[in-house]
Enzyme design. Structure first.
Site, PDB file in Angstrom:
ATOM      1  N   GLU A  20       0.826  -1.207   0.000  1.00  0.00           N
ATOM      2  CA  GLU A  20       0.000   0.000   0.000  1.00  0.00           C
ATOM      3  C   GLU A  20       0.866   1.265   0.000  1.00  0.00           C
ATOM      4  O   GLU A  20       0.456   2.299  -0.516  1.00  0.00           O
ATOM      5  CB  GLU A  20      -0.925  -0.017   1.236  1.00  0.00           C
ATOM      6  CG  GLU A  20      -2.225   0.731   1.034  1.00  0.00           C
ATOM      7  CD  GLU A  20      -3.250   0.425   2.114  1.00  0.00           C
ATOM      8  OE1 GLU A  20      -4.042  -0.517   1.929  1.00  0.00           O
ATOM      9  OE2 GLU A  20      -3.268   1.119   3.139  1.00  0.00           O
ATOM     10  N   HIS A  74       6.924 -27.029  -0.568  1.00  0.00           N
ATOM     11  CA  HIS A  74       6.193 -28.038  -1.338  1.00  0.00           C
ATOM     12  C   HIS A  74       5.071 -27.395  -2.144  1.00  0.00           C
ATOM     13  O   HIS A  74       4.117 -28.068  -2.531  1.00  0.00           O
ATOM     14  CB  HIS A  74       5.661 -29.107  -0.385  1.00  0.00           C
ATOM     15  CG  HIS A  74       6.767 -29.719   0.405  1.00  0.00           C
ATOM     16  ND1 HIS A  74       7.458 -30.834  -0.015  1.00  0.00           N
ATOM     17  CD2 HIS A  74       7.360 -29.336   1.566  1.00  0.00           C
ATOM     18  CE1 HIS A  74       8.403 -31.125   0.860  1.00  0.00           C
ATOM     19  NE2 HIS A  74       8.366 -30.217   1.834  1.00  0.00           N
ATOM     20  N   LYS A 111     -13.668   2.001  -2.143  1.00  0.00           N
ATOM     21  CA  LYS A 111     -14.440   2.294  -0.923  1.00  0.00           C
ATOM     22  C   LYS A 111     -15.705   3.058  -1.293  1.00  0.00           C
ATOM     23  O   LYS A 111     -16.799   2.764  -0.798  1.00  0.00           O
ATOM     24  CB  LYS A 111     -13.610   3.164   0.029  1.00  0.00           C
ATOM     25  CG  LYS A 111     -12.636   2.430   0.910  1.00  0.00           C
ATOM     26  CD  LYS A 111     -12.095   3.387   1.982  1.00  0.00           C
ATOM     27  CE  LYS A 111     -11.113   2.720   2.919  1.00  0.00           C
ATOM     28  NZ  LYS A 111     -10.599   3.614   3.954  1.00  0.00           N
TER      29      LYS A 111
HETATM   30  O1  PA5 Z   1      -2.875   1.774   6.157  1.00  0.00           O
HETATM   31  C1  PA5 Z   1      -3.944   2.323   5.953  1.00  0.00           C
HETATM   32  O2  PA5 Z   1      -4.065   3.562   5.923  1.00  0.00           O
HETATM   33  C2  PA5 Z   1      -5.200   1.509   5.735  1.00  0.00           C
HETATM   34  O3  PA5 Z   1      -4.917   0.163   5.641  1.00  0.00           O
HETATM   35  C3  PA5 Z   1      -6.170   1.726   6.891  1.00  0.00           C
HETATM   36  O4  PA5 Z   1      -5.566   1.338   8.088  1.00  0.00           O
HETATM   37  C4  PA5 Z   1      -7.464   0.940   6.674  1.00  0.00           C
HETATM   38  O5  PA5 Z   1      -8.042   1.316   5.454  1.00  0.00           O
HETATM   39  C5  PA5 Z   1      -8.437   1.213   7.801  1.00  0.00           C
HETATM   40  O6  PA5 Z   1      -8.701   2.581   7.922  1.00  0.00           O
HETATM   41  P1  PA5 Z   1      -9.335   3.200   9.216  1.00  0.00           P
HETATM   42  O7  PA5 Z   1      -8.369   3.017  10.340  1.00  0.00           O
HETATM   43  O8  PA5 Z   1      -9.541   4.642   8.883  1.00  0.00           O
HETATM   44  O9  PA5 Z   1     -10.626   2.476   9.455  1.00  0.00           O
END
Ligand code: PA5
Length: 449
Positions: free
Chosen positions: A281, A310, A422
């Site tokens: 990410e 394996h 989202k």
């Molecule tokens: O790393 C990130 O920013 C995302 O993975 C968020 O943690 C995830 O989308 C959850 O978001 P939030 O904490 O706002 O619910």
């Protein structure tokens, strides 16, 4: 004490066709600039504010009264909790009696909206003895809101006071969780505004559930602090985070578009999952910092040794040479099993040996085979799974990710690619204000029923 790193098999002459030390030397100036920029605009995740610990500790006595803590979060608001739970508690922790757990809580991390999964967790806890730890920085994430509403109605159905069964970890000012907490007096902890989800494991996000299950959170910070200090060393060959970033960057330029992390320990599998999110990410980006299209990133892949020998290793040895592999190696296991004496040639070499010795031999064999086949690989070595070492692991990889982001000239702290999906989900679920996102994606249907 602390993690050891072995980068040998990334380099010539150990690895045929591998990096030459001069290639790192040629980047010393560039890496120096990366470090200087990092020090100038020190991101909050690397500051390890002591208040993150003290704010969590304020709830230490309160949390002791619960038999179970159920974390409701997703992505960066869950993966660190899961990694800590699996790495630093016995694998059967949630099946142990309260006495065996020294009174510390069982911890379940519900990071999906799969009804089979959530219902099976709820079956295993008594709401009267359960604290629901809702974690969402934004306080808008659909999965977390949905699971919160389920937990909330359960608590109410039992006639329990939500103030006694919920703790929110969220932005100090924004979002619906903050609003509910203010209106109803529900206890809260803060996600520091300057720390993104996937960099937040060492903030209250990860620390609270860790403390609830008896993990020494001060030691976690101690390890992380030492790792961060070391990651700022301008002597590149003595700086693990800089070496991880630079070697992965140079190999990406050479076509290693995949970064495999292969743990030789079941307790480390969620450390790998945590890394997967961080690397994917943070670095998978369409635009660079100048707004030019770059479509960059390195695809992280999880593997478990010896199991995946394996399954995956044939591909890694003989398939496309497009991977850089990191082994997580554990030298000393918490438990040991000595193999009994058995008759017959197939058993002779095993008799009397430790099971851990077999696992470590498998790791070495895999590493040597990959090296011989010209497949770059490195090792992160844990002498033991301790809070100090795990804290180091988190910090080194957070630092390496920040450095890699700078080398790739992208912003590692945003995630615009997650946003459209989202919004479309909101639209499909009929959320007000999102109607315009409901576009017809499939112009032509090709389906088989
Ligand atoms: O790393 C990130 O920013 C995302 O993975 C968020 O943690 C995830 O989308 C959850 O978001 P939030 O904490 O706002 O619910």
């Amino acid at each position: 004490m602390g993690l050891k790193f072995d980068f040998s098999n990334l380099f010539e002459p150990n690895l045929p066709g591998g990096l030459r030390e001069e290639e790192i030397d040629a980047c010393v100036q560039r890496m120096g600039d990366v470090l200087r920029r990092f020090k100038e605009r020190r991101p909050d995740f690397s500051k390890l504010d002591p208040n993150w610990i003290s704010s969590v500790k304020a709830y230490e006595d309160w949390v002791r009264k619960f038999d179970a803590v159920v974390v409701l979060g997703i992505g960066g608001s869950a993966l660190g909790n899961l990694a800590l739970h699996t790495a630093l508690r016995p694998l059967n922790w949630n099946g142990m009696t309260r006495e065996e757990r020294n009174g510390y809580a069982r911890v379940f991390v519900v990071d999906n909206v799969d009804p089979d999964f959530f219902a099976s967790v709820l079956d295993r806890v008594n709401p009267r003895e359960t604290l629901f730890n809702v974690i969402s920085k934004s306080g808008t994430t659909a999965e977390v809101m949905a699971n919160y509403s389920v937990a909330r109605s359960l608590v109410e159905a039992y006639g329990l006071d939500p103030k006694e069964h919920f703790l929110f970890i969220t932005d100090p000012h924004k979002g619906v969780l903050r609003k509910i907490a203010q209106e109803e007096g529900i206890k809260t902890l803060e996600v520091p505004p300057g720390v993104g989800g996937r960099f937040s494991v060492l903030t209250p996000v990860g620390l609270f559930s860790a403390m609830a299950e008896g993990i020494d959170i001060e030691e976690l910070h101690a390890g992380a602090k030492d790792a961060i200090e070391r990651s700022l060393d301008e002597k590149i060959f003595e700086n693990p985070a800089a070496m991880i970033a630079l070697t992965h960057y140079l190999y990406l330029k050479k076509g290693k578009t995949i970064s495999v992390m292969m743990a030789y320990s079941n307790r480390m599998v969620h450390l790998v999952d945590w890394y997967l999110q961080l690397w994917a990410e943070s670095l998978g980006k369409r635009y660079n910092v100048r707004g030019e299209e770059v479509f960059t990133g390195q695809t992280p892949v999880r593997a478990l040794g010896a199991t995946d020998q394996h399954s995956q290793i044939q591909l890694y040895n003989e398939g496309p040479n497009d991977k850089i592999i990191t082994f997580l190696v554990l030298e000393n296991f918490e438990r040991e099993i000595v193999l009994p004496k058995m008759e017959g040639e197939e058993f002779e070499y095993l008799s009397g040996k430790k099971l851990s010795a077999l696992l470590l031999a498998e790791q070495l064999g895999t590493e040597m085979a990959l090296t011989r086949n010209g497949r770059p690989n490195m090792k992160v070595i844990f002498d033991r799974l301790t809070p100090y070492n795990v804290g180091q692991f988190f910090a080194y990889y957070e630092m390496a990710t920040a450095f890699m982001g700078d080398l790739l000239e992208i912003n590692p702290y945003d995630q615009p690619g997650v946003e459209l999906g989202k919004k479309l989900t909101f639209a499909f679920m009929g959320r007000k204000g999102y109607e315009s996102y409901k576009i017809e994606i499939a112009k032509k249907k090709v389906t088989i029923e």
